[in-house]
Each structure stands twice: as C-alpha cells, then as structure tokens.
Design a protein around this motif. Sequence first.
Motif, PDB file in Angstrom:
ATOM      1  N   ALA A  40       0.875  -1.216   0.092  1.00 24.56           N
ATOM      2  CA  ALA A  40       0.037  -0.097  -0.116  1.00 24.56           C
ATOM      3  C   ALA A  40       0.774   1.290   0.079  1.00 24.56           C
ATOM      4  O   ALA A  40       0.513   2.046  -0.566  1.00 24.56           O
ATOM      5  N   ALA A  41       1.891   1.404   0.478  1.00 25.14           N
ATOM      6  CA  ALA A  41       3.151   2.144   0.404  1.00 25.14           C
ATOM      7  C   ALA A  41       3.947   2.508  -0.573  1.00 25.14           C
ATOM      8  O   ALA A  41       4.513   3.348  -0.985  1.00 25.14           O
ATOM      9  N   GLY A  42       3.854   1.594  -1.498  1.00 25.81           N
ATOM     10  CA  GLY A  42       4.461   1.621  -2.797  1.00 25.81           C
ATOM     11  C   GLY A  42       5.720   0.900  -2.685  1.00 25.81           C
ATOM     12  O   GLY A  42       6.693   1.189  -3.621  1.00 25.81           O
ATOM     13  N   ALA A  43       6.247   0.356  -1.392  1.00 27.57           N
ATOM     14  CA  ALA A  43       7.436  -0.125  -1.240  1.00 27.57           C
ATOM     15  C   ALA A  43       7.895  -1.817  -2.095  1.00 27.57           C
ATOM     16  O   ALA A  43       8.844  -1.811  -1.950  1.00 27.57           O
ATOM     17  N   VAL A  44       6.775  -2.270  -2.180  1.00 27.41           N
ATOM     18  CA  VAL A  44       6.928  -3.642  -2.663  1.00 27.41           C
ATOM     19  C   VAL A  44       5.687  -3.859  -3.856  1.00 27.41           C
ATOM     20  O   VAL A  44       4.983  -3.145  -3.967  1.00 27.41           O
ATOM     21  N   SER A  45       6.320  -4.586  -4.841  1.00 25.20           N
ATOM     22  CA  SER A  45       5.246  -4.777  -6.100  1.00 25.20           C
ATOM     23  C   SER A  45       4.119  -5.469  -5.831  1.00 25.20           C
ATOM     24  O   SER A  45       3.092  -5.321  -6.602  1.00 25.20           O
ATOM     25  N   PHE A  46       4.144  -6.423  -4.813  1.00 17.52           N
ATOM     26  CA  PHE A  46       2.819  -7.065  -4.326  1.00 17.52           C
ATOM     27  C   PHE A  46       2.813  -7.552  -3.158  1.00 17.52           C
ATOM     28  O   PHE A  46       3.788  -7.930  -2.532  1.00 17.52           O
ATOM     29  N   PRO A  47       1.719  -7.969  -2.649  1.00 13.32           N
ATOM     30  CA  PRO A  47       1.420  -8.252  -1.242  1.00 13.32           C
ATOM     31  C   PRO A  47       1.135  -9.843  -1.564  1.00 13.32           C
ATOM     32  O   PRO A  47       1.078 -10.412  -2.578  1.00 13.32           O
ATOM     33  N   SER A  48       1.347 -10.514  -0.357  1.00  9.94           N
ATOM     34  CA  SER A  48       0.897 -11.953  -0.263  1.00  9.94           C
ATOM     35  C   SER A  48       0.078 -12.232   0.807  1.00  9.94           C
ATOM     36  O   SER A  48      -0.204 -11.451   1.759  1.00  9.94           O
ATOM     37  N   VAL A  49      -0.481 -13.683   0.902  1.00  7.38           N
ATOM     38  CA  VAL A  49      -1.139 -14.094   2.133  1.00  7.38           C
ATOM     39  C   VAL A  49      -0.742 -15.479   2.450  1.00  7.38           C
ATOM     40  O   VAL A  49      -0.288 -15.969   1.578  1.00  7.38           O
ATOM     41  N   ARG A  50      -0.736 -15.657   3.628  1.00  4.44           N
ATOM     42  CA  ARG A  50       0.062 -16.772   4.130  1.00  4.44           C
ATOM     43  C   ARG A  50      -0.807 -18.124   4.327  1.00  4.44           C
ATOM     44  O   ARG A  50      -1.944 -18.064   5.357  1.00  4.44           O
ATOM     45  N   LEU A  51      -0.741 -19.036   3.462  1.00  5.51           N
ATOM     46  CA  LEU A  51      -1.525 -20.211   3.757  1.00  5.51           C
ATOM     47  C   LEU A  51      -1.182 -21.086   5.257  1.00  5.51           C
ATOM     48  O   LEU A  51      -2.055 -21.479   5.841  1.00  5.51           O
ATOM     49  N   ASN A  52       0.145 -21.197   5.228  1.00  6.77           N
ATOM     50  CA  ASN A  52       0.628 -21.972   6.554  1.00  6.77           C
ATOM     51  C   ASN A  52       2.114 -21.540   6.753  1.00  6.77           C
ATOM     52  O   ASN A  52       2.552 -20.554   6.033  1.00  6.77           O
ATOM     53  N   ASP A  53       2.682 -22.300   7.643  1.00  8.65           N
ATOM     54  CA  ASP A  53       4.050 -21.749   8.079  1.00  8.65           C
ATOM     55  C   ASP A  53       5.063 -21.878   6.571  1.00  8.65           C
ATOM     56  O   ASP A  53       6.135 -21.108   6.728  1.00  8.65           O
ATOM     57  N   GLU A  54       4.696 -22.534   5.856  1.00  7.94           N
ATOM     58  CA  GLU A  54       5.697 -23.026   4.749  1.00  7.94           C
ATOM     59  C   GLU A  54       5.012 -22.341   3.248  1.00  7.94           C
ATOM     60  O   GLU A  54       5.901 -22.454   2.291  1.00  7.94           O
ATOM     61  N   THR A  55       3.947 -21.963   3.196  1.00  2.72           N
ATOM     62  CA  THR A  55       3.380 -21.561   1.908  1.00  2.72           C
ATOM     63  C   THR A  55       2.336 -20.197   1.857  1.00  2.72           C
ATOM     64  O   THR A  55       1.884 -20.156   2.719  1.00  2.72           O
ATOM     65  N   ILE A  56       2.881 -19.430   0.898  1.00  4.86           N
ATOM     66  CA  ILE A  56       2.231 -18.199   0.603  1.00  4.86           C
ATOM     67  C   ILE A  56       1.512 -18.129  -0.700  1.00  4.86           C
ATOM     68  O   ILE A  56       2.036 -18.868  -1.724  1.00  4.86           O
ATOM     69  N   PHE A  57       0.491 -17.198  -0.898  1.00 12.50           N
ATOM     70  CA  PHE A  57      -0.069 -17.053  -2.175  1.00 12.50           C
ATOM     71  C   PHE A  57       0.499 -15.448  -2.657  1.00 12.50           C
ATOM     72  O   PHE A  57      -0.015 -14.694  -1.777  1.00 12.50           O
ATOM     73  N   ASP A  58       1.142 -15.275  -3.445  1.00 10.63           N
ATOM     74  CA  ASP A  58       1.528 -13.816  -3.986  1.00 10.63           C
ATOM     75  C   ASP A  58       0.181 -13.463  -4.965  1.00 10.63           C
ATOM     76  O   ASP A  58      -0.319 -14.158  -5.841  1.00 10.63           O
ATOM     77  N   LEU A  59      -0.085 -12.412  -4.457  1.00 14.99           N
ATOM     78  CA  LEU A  59      -1.330 -11.557  -5.267  1.00 14.99           C
ATOM     79  C   LEU A  59      -0.597 -10.670  -6.137  1.00 14.99           C
ATOM     80  O   LEU A  59      -0.707  -9.374  -5.846  1.00 14.99           O
ATOM     81  N   MET A  60      -0.313 -11.100  -7.299  1.00 16.76           N
ATOM     82  CA  MET A  60       0.268 -10.171  -8.484  1.00 16.76           C
ATOM     83  C   MET A  60      -0.734  -9.424  -9.076  1.00 16.76           C
ATOM     84  O   MET A  60      -1.580  -9.910  -9.638  1.00 16.76           O
ATOM     85  N   PRO A  61      -0.520  -8.063  -9.155  1.00 20.18           N
ATOM     86  CA  PRO A  61      -1.586  -7.208  -9.906  1.00 20.18           C
ATOM     87  C   PRO A  61      -1.262  -7.294 -11.437  1.00 20.18           C
ATOM     88  O   PRO A  61      -0.119  -7.570 -11.991  1.00 20.18           O
ATOM     89  N   LEU A  62      -2.258  -7.293 -12.196  1.00 14.38           N
ATOM     90  CA  LEU A  62      -2.369  -7.469 -13.456  1.00 14.38           C
ATOM     91  C   LEU A  62      -1.566  -6.497 -14.289  1.00 14.38           C
ATOM     92  O   LEU A  62      -0.888  -6.806 -15.155  1.00 14.38           O
ATOM     93  N   THR A  63      -1.362  -5.520 -13.489  1.00 14.29           N
ATOM     94  CA  THR A  63      -0.589  -4.135 -14.160  1.00 14.29           C
ATOM     95  C   THR A  63       1.058  -4.799 -14.233  1.00 14.29           C
ATOM     96  O   THR A  63       1.853  -3.924 -14.894  1.00 14.29           O
TER      97      THR A  63
END
Length: 142
Positions: A40-63
């Motif tokens: 949200a602050a523009g410091a990284v290109s995309f956020p993620s959400v954590r599925l478990n201790d070992e796995t995340i889903f990256d939420l990549m903007p179509l842009t």
Amino acid sequence: MKDNSTRLDHVVLWVRDPVASADFYEKTLGMEPVRLTDFAAGAVSFPSVRLNDETIFDLMPLTMADHMKMVPGAAESAGHPVNHVCLALPADDFETLRARLEEGSVPVSDLSHDSFGARGMARRSFYFRDPDGNVFEARHYD
C-alpha cells in the motif's frame, strides 16, 4: 526450518486489486496478509497471504504482466487461470470456510464425496471462486 525436502513454497495469482484480494483471503480463509502495508505504501510490487508456515499466495497485480520477463511468454500468463488450487483443511475448518463463503454471498458448488487427492480419498470437497475468478477446491480427509 531444517528439512529441505521438496515443498510447495508459493503460488502466484493474477489479481485486479491486491488489497481487496488480501481482504477476501483474510476474511474467508483466515490467511494472514504479508507485506500488505508495504504494498500500500508502494515499497513492494505485490502483497501475499500466508496459507501456512511454509506456503504463501502472492497476489500479483495484472498491471505487472509487462514486467514478467523471467521466461519467454511469462507476460502472456496474465489472465490465463490455473484450473484450480486445492486446499486441504481439517473438517471443522472446512465447515467454517463453507459457512463464511455462504455468509459473504460467495457461490459454492455442491459437495463432492470421495475424490482423490495428494493424501488419498477426501471425504468431502466443494469449489468456489475468489473475486478474480480463480477457482479453489476446499476438501477434508478426516
């Protein structure tokens, strides 16, 4: 973590609005947002959400599609959904997820029974879509 066996590290999902997607995954699946404030602050290109201790889903903007140059044709993957991603849950969490989706007016499929997966035959499963049309299957084995 000291076990270096092969594991699923992350899945990259193309999304229109990463903040709205993170909200969906947090509220319906209980996934913890990762780097959302930085995004949200523009410091990284995309956020993620954590599925478990070992796995995340990256939420990549179509842009970001035009910036995908790691392999030939990577940019063309934007908008080409994977058939589905399957989440295996304990039975109680399975019930909770289905209730949350229904409360949020997210359409869910009928229940399927005894479908094959990574751990053998799952007792029950159902399908739903996230706000960007990505298809998920939820199942439980116990």
